[in-house]
Design an enzyme around this catalytic site. Sequence first.
Site: not given
Length: 264
Positions: A123, A45-46, A150
């Site tokens: 994302e 996927d990367g 965070d």
Amino acid sequence: MKYTVTSRGDKTSDAIARKVKTYLHEFELSHDKEEPDVVISVGGDGTLLEAFHEYSHRLDDTAFVGVHTGHLGFYADWQPDEVEKLVIHIAKTPFKVVEYPLLEVIVRHNGDRKSERFLALNECSIKSMEGSLVMDIEIKGELFETFRGDGLCISTPSGSTAYNKALGGAILHPSLASIQLAEMASINNRVYRTIGSPLVLPQHHTCLLKPKNDVDFQVTIDHLTLLQQDVKSIQCRVAEEKVRFARFRPFPFWKRVKESFIDD
């Protein structure tokens, strides 16, 4: 049909990429790295995310297909022993185009600096470089909450199985034109109070993030990490563009979810 092949760069992926090129050359297809009709991504996927960003300027004209050389991915749907079958499909079969929604991120700065626009397939995550992230969250122009914690993650439906899922977000089917906002370790007290649950926003809703203090931010778009300074606002919404995948056979989303997270 014009094509190009991208590889993760390891020995196995490079060998398969060379094989794909050789086969397609024998079918007399044209290799065109600049303006391909199909991008064949070999890796995971990367690797496909990198290919998407490389060709994000021609999403209306380029479709993607992935061969995975590691674990089964959500974008790479062909296995190495199926390369010959895939090549025959590419050379001989008109493919079906499946479109997934994308996330548009616009970072606006204080002063005269030009705003920056990004597209994300998975994302966008936002963190402060100094202490906690403190931001007002506006939805459709109205203040919804002030977040302190965070960080924040805004994901596409196809990216909902990635960082978003690790944050407790819902898995959304890619046919839903939407984005999802998930919190990272929010702080809730008498001053700061958040909804504490992921929010799913439809296509016509815009989420605007406004910093409450003057700090630098780490903004990550898929695999790309950027330092952003003098940020006035970060706008997130469903992009007008869509990513196009070349489908030569059924590749059910829920089957992929099951195989990735439930099956042995």
